[in-house]
Design a protein around this motif. Structure first.
Motif, short mmCIF file in Angstrom:
data_model
loop_
_atom_site.label_atom_id
_atom_site.label_comp_id
_atom_site.label_asym_id
_atom_site.label_seq_id
_atom_site.Cartn_x
_atom_site.Cartn_y
_atom_site.Cartn_z
N GLU A 116 0.82 -1.21 0.00
CA GLU A 116 0.00 0.00 0.00
C GLU A 116 0.86 1.26 0.00
OE1 GLU A 116 -2.44 -0.30 3.48
OE2 GLU A 116 -3.06 -2.35 2.95
N SER B 66 1.02 0.46 -5.14
CA SER B 66 0.16 -0.45 -4.38
C SER B 66 -0.18 -1.66 -5.24
CB SER B 66 -1.15 0.24 -3.97
OG SER B 66 -0.87 1.38 -3.18
N ARG C 154 3.17 0.62 3.30
CA ARG C 154 3.04 -0.60 4.09
C ARG C 154 3.14 -1.83 3.21
NH1 ARG C 154 -2.17 -1.14 7.73
NH2 ARG C 154 -1.24 -2.92 8.73
N ILE C 155 3.77 -2.85 3.74
CA ILE C 155 3.80 -4.14 3.05
C ILE C 155 3.36 -5.20 4.06
CG2 ILE C 155 5.22 -5.83 1.81
CD1 ILE C 155 7.24 -3.52 1.35
N ARG C 156 2.35 -5.98 3.71
CA ARG C 156 1.92 -7.09 4.57
C ARG C 156 2.10 -8.38 3.78
NH1 ARG C 156 -0.82 -5.92 9.10
NH2 ARG C 156 -1.92 -7.92 9.11
N GLN D 275 1.70 -10.47 8.10
CA GLN D 275 2.74 -9.80 8.89
C GLN D 275 3.12 -8.47 8.24
OE1 GLN D 275 5.92 -12.28 10.82
NE2 GLN D 275 5.36 -13.64 9.15
N ASP D 276 3.12 -7.44 9.06
CA ASP D 276 3.52 -6.12 8.57
C ASP D 276 5.04 -6.04 8.59
OD1 ASP D 276 4.05 -3.51 8.04
OD2 ASP D 276 2.53 -2.69 9.40
N GLY E 191 6.98 -3.62 8.21
CA GLY E 191 7.48 -2.44 8.92
C GLY E 191 7.70 -2.71 10.39
N GLY E 192 6.98 -3.67 10.95
CA GLY E 192 7.13 -3.98 12.37
C GLY E 192 8.17 -5.05 12.65
N ARG F 204 12.55 -10.20 9.57
CA ARG F 204 12.46 -10.22 8.10
C ARG F 204 13.20 -11.43 7.53
NH1 ARG F 204 13.50 -4.80 8.75
NH2 ARG F 204 15.53 -4.98 7.77
#
Lengths: 220, 802
Positions: free
Chosen positions: A6, A26, A62-64, A68-69, A71-72, A78
């Protein structure tokens, strides 16, 4: 949704200032789907793929992946995601020079703790690698190396395969053969596929296609 | 065209300054250690040459007493009257203002053969002052300062006289030494008048010594200098490994650039010439810096070397250094030759490089496997050569064995490591461990030179460390045995010595004579001591081999004991007979250890010594007394007889002085050991740093497949530690083999005595920790950089053609 990207932005520093490669890109991909990512050379296709693989971090967006995100996740998180959820195929194959074909095939599955010798043997058979299992990477042709790379990506039964121009350094015949194999196996295993290519002909063989231009993605 | 080529070559170094720094550091260190050692050798040899040349000892025959160390002046007078052109010389020890030992040499400028010194004295006024009491003395600047005020006449500074030597008129020096009517030797002029009577008829108590035999000092010290040279060369080779690694990498990295230049029209010959010119410039610049650094190293080591040579051989060498053109030139030549050797493979590869790249990438893993195999075969041949040379006699064979063993083991090392890693790979489970070992095995060829350097440095440390520690342990025990008496006393003359004995007799448990004469033993310079029958000798004297009842037979005057040096040189064993000067033949009753003594020695009963050589000196005594009472007795004795300093010596002082000499003797070795280990650590660091960039293609796929950069960095660190541990495991037996060769072969061939070998596991553990620490420090930087490497660097592996 297996993959959701996104509003992704990414820029690179160059000698002439920062270049914005992605400006709010996106896309979405469901399990079992295949999607071609096309665009001109330098349009940011590989950058987008590297961001999805967690090999690089975006400036924003954001990438999920599989819920799982990214970014977190820290570096270790990763790395775990790549081990356990993703399969990567590069244009230059990137086999591990220190390992023979058999060990290269099994490597990711083994570090993910999902090594299935029977599945590896079946993959080797399907990919025509039976007779090459004890050869070293530099003893293989480009097509053979790419088949090992595809087998390595599939051996761990990933949920998503990210392929960066997997036939880019092969001739047309070898490229077609490798792509046939990959698409067949992806369909068999229900794995999702996101493939970067600049060839519209190859892109046409996948279920969907998005085009990257000016840092933004557009469906075709 | 050439300018463009130069710009391309220089551009590589500009973009990779670390590679350039490593090549320069390797060359500077290699040249510095080599020239440092050579500077020390040249300086020491120059000192010997000065000492010998001034008195023409190096080229003229001389007449010496058949027994004892002094001849009668009447012999000189008789020979001159008979027409023989001979010149008298007297030598003896004196003491300078600061307690420094002075070597007094008395000459007669009127009869001395023409030489540098006699020319200096030829002016009338100088000559008159020299021979007329109180006389005038000649010495170098440092010795003149130490001698000032200690001699009856002024001391004049003459450049070129050996350090510690003071030269005066023969008559005046005889007076100073209390040796009126005595001389040390007569120098024979090279050209004698015709029709002279046989000198042996005129002076039957004298013997002739040829000029070759007179060069004892340089012969004795040759082994020491050979040792230093060997160490310097080892350090040089280790340094060249760094140069080879750095230059080799530079050639490899510029392969594509070389091809493009050829494709664009630069002739191959011009390209090779440019690369060779670049290397020559590098060698000259770094070599000059290395020579300058070597001068500093030599300056720092020279005082210890001077002390070593004085302590071991009595050779006086100046503690300072002079800048000499010969070692500047030699150092630069070595730097250039070393660079060309280190870069030979790269230059050859460039000269043979095809204009187009090979159609398929080189199967380098297999090629490196074949290379490692061939290297191991050559190494095995080296080890066989070492074993063969071990069985042969002589110093040269011993050094060939040492060199072949070290080189052979170094060549075998990569093969052994590959085998060990393959063995481990068969044992470990887990994909990461499997990859780690396989990757390490594949990367061996890149690290092999650094690992070989580390092996050589560690083995040299273990070998030389074991030798020195064994020597120290044995030497200390030997000192305890040989210096059993608590007090050593010397009278100014024999009358005073007898008075000392009479004074001491009621106050001490025993007063034992220390009487000796010098004379040839088995055709070589030697000394003969006389001892009385006493438990001091029977209990403490360290006999290596003996007939039953040896001491009783010596006491009865029927037999003698010989030191190990004499036994080895003359092939003597208990039961053989040895002829003493004067013709007496006595049975060898035993062989005793006599570490550090360069000359052969025999011990007979004191009464037998006196009957054989009635004119021997009787001035020294060893006194047995309770250890606690020794200092007080020494003070009382010195007071009662107003004895000068040095006439009464406490055992504890002698031991302390001997140990101090010992420690200084090996201070140079320890310093060179440390330097070599340091150079090896730099070699390892250089290899790891330069390889770090080239390893990205190996590491990037593994990272992409799910290993974090931090984990990869930890694995890189573990790799260096594992390799260092494996090298250490190989260095231990190699080092012990080296120690055995040094103790049982080199030492015996060079000095004539063999030392027992002791093992010191605590030292190995310390060295092992040091090696692991060095490896960890060397690997820490590259590992840290990898852990912090931006993902973009790793991604570049996937984005670009490799």
């Amino acid at each position: 949704m297996l993959l959701a990207v996104e509003d992704l932005a990414k820029s690179h520093a160059t000698g002439e200032g920062r270049v914005e490669v992605l400006r709010g890109a996106s896309l979405a991909l469901d399990a079992g789907q295949s999607l071609a990512l096309t665009g001109e050379s330098g349009s940011g296709k590989s950058t987008l793929l590297h961001l999805v693989a967690g090999l690089d971090r975006p400036d924003s967006g954001r990438i999920r992946v599989a819920g799982q995100d990214l970014g977190g996740l820290d570096d270790a998180g990763r790395a775990r995601l790549r081990r356990e959820t993703l399969g990567l195929v590069f244009q230059q194959f990137n086999l591990i020079p220190a390992l023979d074909v058999a060990a290269n095939l099994a490597f990711q599955a083994r570090i993910a703790g999902r090594h299935d010798p029977a599945w590896c043997a079946a993959l080797a058979r399907r990919l025509g690698l039976d007779a090459l299992l004890h050869r070293w990477p530099e003893e293989l042709s480009g097509g053979q190396q790419q088949r090992v790379a595809i087998g390595r990506a599939l051996a761990a039964r990933p949920r998503l395969i990210l392929a960066d121009e997997p036939t880019g350094s092969l001739d047309e015949v070898a490229g077609e053969a490798v792509l046939d194999l990959m698409l067949g196996l992806v369909a068999e295993t229900g794995t999702a596929l996101l493939m970067v290519t600049h060839s519209l002909r190859l892109a046409g063989r996948l279920a969907g296609r998005v085009h990257l231009a000016g840092g933004r993605l557009a469906p075709c | 065209m050439l300018r463009a080529g130069v710009a391309v070559l220089a551009g590589h170094w500009r973009r990779h300054p670390l590679q350039l720094a490593m090549a320069v550091v390797g060359l500077v260190l290699a040249t510095a250690l080599w020239t440092g050692v050579q500077a020390i050798n040249v300086e020491a040899r120059a000192s010997y040459a000065r000492a010998a040349a001034l008195l023409d000892q190096d080229r003229l025959a001389r007449l010496l007493p058949r027994a004892g160390d002094r001849l009668d002046e009447a012999d000189f007078v008789r020979l001159r009257r008979a027409g023989w052109l001979v010149a008298p010389v007297i030598e003896g020890a004196g003491e300078g203002a600061d307690g420094r030992r002075l070597h007094l040499v008395g000459i007669d400028p009127l009869t001395a053969p023409p030489g540098a010194l006699t020319l200096a004295l030829a002016e009338g006024a100088t000559l008159a002052a020299f021979i007329t009491p109180p006389g005038r003395f000649l010495a170098d600047a440092a010795t003149a300062a130490a001698a000032a005020g200690q001699l009856p006449g002024p001391v004049e500074v003459v450049a070129g006289i050996a350090p510690g030597v003071v030269i005066g008129d023969v008559g005046i020096v005889q007076n100073l030494l209390g040796a009126e009517g005595e001389l040390s030797r007569l120098i024979l002029w090279p050209d004698q008048p015709a029709g002279l009577p046989d000198w042996q008829e005129v002076a039957p108590d004298l013997r002739r010594e040829s000029p070759a035999a007179a060069g004892d000092l340089s012969r004795l010290t040759a082994s020491f200098h050979l040792n230093l040279t060997a160490f310097g060369f080892l350090a040089f080779v280790v340094g060249l490994f760094i140069v080879h690694a750095a230059v080799g990498l530079a050639f490899e990295a510029r392969r594509t650039g070389f091809r493009i230049m050829r494709a664009l029209g630069l002739p191959l010959a011009a390209l090779v010439a440019l690369a060779a010119g670049e290397l020559l410039l590098l060698a000259l610049l770094a070599g000059a810096a290395g020579v300058a650094l070597g001068y500093l190293v030599a300056g720092a080591l020279m005082p210890d070397v001077a002390a070593t040579l004085a302590g071991l051989y009595g050779a006086e060498v100046a503690g300072g250094l002079a800048l000499r053109a010969e070692w500047w030139a030699g150092g630069l030549a070595m730097a250039v030759a070393g660079t060309l050797v280190a870069a030979a493979a790269g230059l050859l590869g460039l000269a043979r490089m095809p204009a187009l790249p090979a159609a398929r990438p080189r199967a380098w893993a297999r090629a490196s496997g074949r290379r490692i195999g061939a290297q191991a075969a050559a190494g095995a041949a080296g080890v066989v050569l070492a074993l063969t040379a071990t069985a042969l006699p002589g110093l040269s064979a011993a050094f060939v064995a040492v060199a072949a063993l070290l080189l052979g083991a170094a060549l075998v090392l990569p093969g052994m490591l590959a085998a060990a890693l393959a063995l481990l790979a068969g044992v470990v489970r887990g994909p990461v461990a499997g990859w780690f070992l396989a990757d390490t095995r594949q990367g061996l060829s890149g690290l092999s030179l650094a690992l070989m350097a580390l092996l050589l440095a560690l083995a040299a440390n273990i070998g030389v460390g074991t030798m020195v520690a064994s020597f120290r342990l044995t030497f200390t025990a030997w000192l305890d045995q040989r210096l059993a008496s608590e007090l050593y006393v010397t009278g100014r003359d024999e009358a005073e010595a007898e008075a000392l004995r009479a004074w001491l007799a009621p106050r001490a448990a025993a007063v034992l004579p220390i009487w000796s004469v010098e004379g040839p033993l088995a055709g070589q310079p030697g000394e003969i001591y006389g001892v009385v029958d006493h438990s001091t000798y029977r209990r403490n004297w360290p006999l290596l081999a003996a007939l039953p009842d040896a001491w009783n037979r010596v006491a009865a005057g029927e037999a003698l004991l010989v030191n190990e040096q004499l036994a080895r040189r003359a092939g003597l064993a208990p039961g053989d007979r040895l002829e003493l000067p004067g013709g007496a033949r006595l049975e060898v009753a035993g062989v005793y250890s006599d570490y550090g003594n360069p000359v052969g020695q025999a011990i007979v009963a004191a009464a037998r010594l006196s009957s054989l050589y009635p004119r021997h000196e009787r001035r020294r005594w060893a006194v047995r007394v309770a250890a606690a009472d020794a200092p007080a007795l020494a003070r009382a004795l010195a007071r009662a007889f107003d004895l000068p300093a040095g006439a009464v010596v406490l055992q504890a002082e002698v031991k302390a002085a001997s140990l101090a000499i010992f420690e200084r003797t090996f201070a140079v070795t320890a310093a060179l050991n440390l330097f070599t280990l340091g150079v090896a650590a730099v070699a390892l660091f250089a290899s790891l740093v330069t390889l770090a960039g080239l390893r990205l293609p190996q590491l990037a796929p593994v990272w992409a497949l799910g290993l974090t950069r931090a984990r990869l960095a930890r694995l890189e660190l573990a790799r260096a530690l594992m390799l260092a541990a494996l090298v250490l495991a190989a260095a231990l037996p190699l080092g012990l083999g080296l120690a055995w060769l040094l103790l049982a072969r080199v030492n015996v061939a060079a000095f004539g005595w063999r030392l027992p070998m002791h093992l010191f596991p605590a030292d190995w553990a310390r060295l092992g920790l040091l090696a692991l620490l060095a490896a960890a420090i060397a690997a820490a930087g590259p590992a840290r950089r990898l852990a912090r490497r931006p993902p973009a660097d790793l991604l570049a592996v996937f984005a670009h053609e490799r």
